[in-house]
Design a protein around this motif. Structure first.
Motif, PDB file in Angstrom:
ATOM      1  N   ALA A 162       1.127   2.713   6.655  1.00 54.59           N
ATOM      2  CA  ALA A 162       2.060   3.035   7.733  1.00 54.59           C
ATOM      3  C   ALA A 162       2.784   4.342   7.377  1.00 54.59           C
ATOM      4  O   ALA A 162       2.936   4.668   6.204  1.00 54.59           O
ATOM      5  N   PRO A 163       3.232   5.105   8.370  1.00 52.23           N
ATOM      6  CA  PRO A 163       3.871   6.395   8.089  1.00 52.23           C
ATOM      7  C   PRO A 163       5.190   6.250   7.335  1.00 52.23           C
ATOM      8  O   PRO A 163       6.033   5.418   7.701  1.00 52.23           O
ATOM      9  N   LEU A 164       5.357   7.064   6.306  1.00 56.12           N
ATOM     10  CA  LEU A 164       6.535   6.957   5.445  1.00 56.12           C
ATOM     11  C   LEU A 164       7.822   7.432   6.111  1.00 56.12           C
ATOM     12  O   LEU A 164       8.909   7.179   5.596  1.00 56.12           O
ATOM     13  N   PHE A 165       7.727   8.120   7.258  1.00 51.68           N
ATOM     14  CA  PHE A 165       8.959   8.469   7.971  1.00 51.68           C
ATOM     15  C   PHE A 165       9.589   7.235   8.597  1.00 51.68           C
ATOM     16  O   PHE A 165      10.760   7.243   8.961  1.00 51.68           O
ATOM     17  N   HIS A 166       8.812   6.171   8.736  1.00 56.66           N
ATOM     18  CA  HIS A 166       9.283   4.955   9.394  1.00 56.66           C
ATOM     19  C   HIS A 166      10.119   4.134   8.415  1.00 56.66           C
ATOM     20  O   HIS A 166       9.791   4.024   7.241  1.00 56.66           O
ATOM     21  N   THR A 167      11.165   3.520   8.911  1.00 57.27           N
ATOM     22  CA  THR A 167      12.092   2.808   8.032  1.00 57.27           C
ATOM     23  C   THR A 167      11.416   1.673   7.274  1.00 57.27           C
ATOM     24  O   THR A 167      11.719   1.425   6.104  1.00 57.27           O
ATOM     25  N   ALA A 168      10.460   0.966   7.889  1.00 54.54           N
ATOM     26  CA  ALA A 168       9.796  -0.141   7.199  1.00 54.54           C
ATOM     27  C   ALA A 168       8.961   0.364   6.034  1.00 54.54           C
ATOM     28  O   ALA A 168       8.958  -0.225   4.947  1.00 54.54           O
ATOM     29  N   THR A 190      -2.843   9.160   6.959  1.00 52.90           N
ATOM     30  CA  THR A 190      -2.532   8.491   8.211  1.00 52.90           C
ATOM     31  C   THR A 190      -3.455   7.291   8.335  1.00 52.90           C
ATOM     32  O   THR A 190      -4.465   7.210   7.622  1.00 52.90           O
ATOM     33  N   PHE A 191      -3.106   6.362   9.192  1.00 52.87           N
ATOM     34  CA  PHE A 191      -3.914   5.152   9.250  1.00 52.87           C
ATOM     35  C   PHE A 191      -5.304   5.440   9.791  1.00 52.87           C
ATOM     36  O   PHE A 191      -5.480   5.883  10.925  1.00 52.87           O
ATOM     37  N   ASP A 192      -6.297   5.181   8.964  1.00 53.83           N
ATOM     38  CA  ASP A 192      -7.702   5.264   9.334  1.00 53.83           C
ATOM     39  C   ASP A 192      -8.379   4.067   8.682  1.00 53.83           C
ATOM     40  O   ASP A 192      -8.392   3.952   7.448  1.00 53.83           O
ATOM     41  N   PRO A 193      -8.915   3.133   9.472  1.00 57.92           N
ATOM     42  CA  PRO A 193      -9.444   1.895   8.883  1.00 57.92           C
ATOM     43  C   PRO A 193     -10.469   2.132   7.781  1.00 57.92           C
ATOM     44  O   PRO A 193     -10.442   1.451   6.750  1.00 57.92           O
ATOM     45  N   ARG A 242      -8.362  -0.823  -6.269  1.00 52.53           N
ATOM     46  CA  ARG A 242      -8.088  -2.246  -6.514  1.00 52.53           C
ATOM     47  C   ARG A 242      -6.671  -2.614  -6.063  1.00 52.53           C
ATOM     48  O   ARG A 242      -5.900  -3.273  -6.778  1.00 52.53           O
ATOM     49  N   VAL A 243      -6.350  -2.207  -4.879  1.00 50.80           N
ATOM     50  CA  VAL A 243      -5.029  -2.448  -4.289  1.00 50.80           C
ATOM     51  C   VAL A 243      -4.823  -3.953  -4.104  1.00 50.80           C
ATOM     52  O   VAL A 243      -5.734  -4.673  -3.698  1.00 50.80           O
ATOM     53  N   ASN A 244      -3.595  -4.427  -4.403  1.00 51.88           N
ATOM     54  CA  ASN A 244      -3.305  -5.856  -4.224  1.00 51.88           C
ATOM     55  C   ASN A 244      -2.190  -6.145  -3.225  1.00 51.88           C
ATOM     56  O   ASN A 244      -1.835  -7.310  -3.000  1.00 51.88           O
ATOM     57  N   ASP A 245      -1.649  -5.103  -2.588  1.00 53.97           N
ATOM     58  CA  ASP A 245      -0.485  -5.295  -1.723  1.00 53.97           C
ATOM     59  C   ASP A 245      -0.509  -4.228  -0.627  1.00 53.97           C
ATOM     60  O   ASP A 245      -0.722  -3.039  -0.916  1.00 53.97           O
ATOM     61  N   ILE A 246      -0.276  -4.642   0.621  1.00 54.15           N
ATOM     62  CA  ILE A 246      -0.260  -3.681   1.726  1.00 54.15           C
ATOM     63  C   ILE A 246       0.636  -4.192   2.838  1.00 54.15           C
ATOM     64  O   ILE A 246       0.781  -5.410   3.026  1.00 54.15           O
ATOM     65  N   MET A 247       1.247  -3.265   3.563  1.00 51.61           N
ATOM     66  CA  MET A 247       2.044  -3.596   4.740  1.00 51.61           C
ATOM     67  C   MET A 247       1.355  -2.994   5.956  1.00 51.61           C
ATOM     68  O   MET A 247       0.974  -1.821   5.943  1.00 51.61           O
ATOM     69  N   LEU A 248       1.210  -3.788   7.018  1.00 49.73           N
ATOM     70  CA  LEU A 248       0.488  -3.352   8.208  1.00 49.73           C
ATOM     71  C   LEU A 248       1.215  -3.801   9.476  1.00 49.73           C
ATOM     72  O   LEU A 248       1.978  -4.769   9.461  1.00 49.73           O
TER      73      LEU A 248
END
Length: 518
Positions: free
Chosen positions: A206-212, A232-235, A246-252
């Protein structure tokens, strides 16, 4: 309660732990800290004094996190720029809080000169790219190379940390003032409920300018984890990065999750490292959740409800409510229960708490609640009353304390995870010479949750088509705010006092829906 404390802690304890990964570029906490202290020194040399605002207009990168930490390290205040805004919207936000320095990456270079030319205070422009800076701009890497590291200014607590601009009910964005305490306490509250440690590898999609997204980054710094990011978000790139690092955490946002599951690359990518998906901005569609659980059975899903004014988390719906029991009971549709240190009530128009399972307005108080809106005392007074933030979200609380959002008291649309205030769109439409009057509402949309819909009355003898009105709006506001559909009428429904009855306009679209929001 210093947002830089996690950086100091990690440098003291495990300085060679990886801090940031951006494509082929990796930096340890030792390297990251050195760059932050140097960039802070460079910003001070350019005139950043304690409390001064510094902006960045950029896609996600490791430099975005260096910007955030260096501004805090040097005593300044973030004013992240919404990358989806038009030049007039960006200039308004810079002018509104008197921002003197703007960092721009390669993707937005074409906007830099129009911004500088039209801002009341022409900002110093810094080019955050790998090549030589354009004429009239300073180079990010050159500034770092020439600067001397400076000590941490150690601003914290009630000191202002960021001004996050969100839509305005009067048609102009509002600068939400978040203190170090606001952001820090929100992160600590989430970590107390859902502990993470330095083994966390988070992907910022998600874009880092966004508060979340920025709040998520703060939390990862608190625990000293590793930040990975895509511009930027690209699936396809998200999936490739999940596998490679080997990412283990993501916010979507739920629409992002849906796009990932539908991506042709999903079946051939190894995403077995992924353990946690936190989603927000809207509830998740039951079919999407079922598909995600089937495809990723070892992943824990949780949902956070919040708003910029709450820095941002109000409540969290835990993984337990996303399995078969939660699906059967309907708890997966809940906005969860209030987090640690956060007080929530559902009240009537007089501010009195309503009985359980009765619809009212969510109000919130706690150390995470904003200081107010920058330079907008009246709107601050309306939002913050007797120590409580009035969210404008209509909901009920069940007997177990779970919140269920059913409507919006404030005139706002949430489309694809972005907030759109109707007044902003109406103000843009009203500037078209053929528009006599208009009203903007949110209507259900299968992919985006809600879509921006305009109801327009044209002036006698004048004509304007749907595409023409959209093109007109794009010159004034961000494209995601522009109407996805336009309905032309000869008149709008009005109350006896002459107020447009938007609920009457909404009825035909929402009458068969169990909730009045998506």
């Amino acid at each position: 309660m210093y947002l830089t404390q996690g950086l100091h802690r990690r440098v003291q304890q495990t300085p060679d732990h990886v801090a940031t990964i951006f494509r082929s570029r990796r930096r340890t906490y030792r390297e990251f800290s050195e760059r932050v202290s140097r960039l802070a020194g460079a910003l001070q040399q350019l005139g950043m004094n304690p409390g001064d605002r510094v902006s960045m207009l950029s896609l996600n990168s490791d430099r975005y996190l260096e910007y955030a930490m260096s501004v805090w390290w040097g005593g300044g205040v973030l004013n992240p720029v919404n990358t989806r805004w038009s030049v007039p919207e960006i200039v308004y936000s810079l002018d509104d809080c008197d921002t003197g320095i703007l960092i721009v990456d390669d993707h937005f270079l074409a906007m830099a000169e129009p911004i500088r030319a039209t801002a009341k205070r022409a900002p110093i422009l810094i080019h955050a790219g790998d090549g030589a800076p354009p004429a009239g701009m300073l180079g990010f890497e050159a500034l770092l190379a020439d600067a001397s590291p400076v000590p941490d200014a150690m601003r914290g607590g009630e000191d202002l940390a960021s001004i996050m601009y969100t839509g305005g009910t009067t048609g102009k964005p509002k600068g939400v003032m978040q203190s170090h305490l606001n952001l820090w306490s929100s992160s600590i509250s989430r970590l107390a409920q859902f502990p993470l440690d330095e083994a966390t590898i988070t992907l910022h999609a998600a874009p880092l300018f966004h508060t979340a997204a920025m709040a998520k980054a703060v939390g990862v710094f608190v625990i000293g984890g590793t930040h990975t990011m895509v511009p930027t978000f690209d699936p396809a790139e998200v999936l490739e990065t999940l596998e490679r690092e080997r990412v283990n955490d993501i916010m979507l946002v739920p629409t992002m999750l849906q796009a990932i599951l539908a991506c042709p690359d999903f079946a051939r990518r190894d995403v077995s490292s992924l353990k946690r998906i936190n989603y927000g901005a809207s509830p998740i569609n039951g079919a999407v959740l079922d598909a995600a659980l089937a495809a990723m059975p070892n992943v824990e899903f949780s949902h956070a409800y919040g708003l910029t004014e709450a820095s941002p988390v109000v409540s969290v719906n835990p993984p337990a409510n996303h399995g078969p029991v939660g699906r059967a009971s309907g708890l997966y549709r809940s906005a969860g229960r209030p987090g640690f240190g956060v007080f929530v009530k559902v009240v009537d128009p007089n501010g009195d708490e309503v009985p359980r399972n009765t619809i009212g307005e969510i109000i919130v108080r706690g150390p995470n609640i904003m200081q107010g809106y920058w330079n907008k005392p009246e709107e601050t007074r309306q939002a913050l009353r007797n120590g409580w933030l009035h969210t404008g979200d209509g909901a009920y609380m069940d007997d177990a304390g779970y919140l269920f959002i059913v409507d919006r008291i404030k005139d706002m649309i949430v489309t694809g995870g972005e907030n759109v205030y109707s007044a902003e769109v109406e103000n843009a439409l009203a500037q078209h010479p053929a528009v006599h009057s208009c009203a903007v509402i949110g209507v259900p949309h299968e992919r985006w949750g809600e879509a921006v819909h305009a109801v327009v009355v044209l002036r006698p003898g004048l004509q304007a088509g749907e595409d023409e009105l959209r093109t007109h709006c794009r010159a004034l506001i961000a494209s995601y705010k522009c109407p996805k559909s336009v309905e032309f009428r000869t008149e709008l429904p009005l109350s006896a006092a002459g107020k447009i009855l938007k609920r009457d306009l909404r009825t035909r679209y929402w009458q068969d829906q169990p909730r009045q929001v998506s």
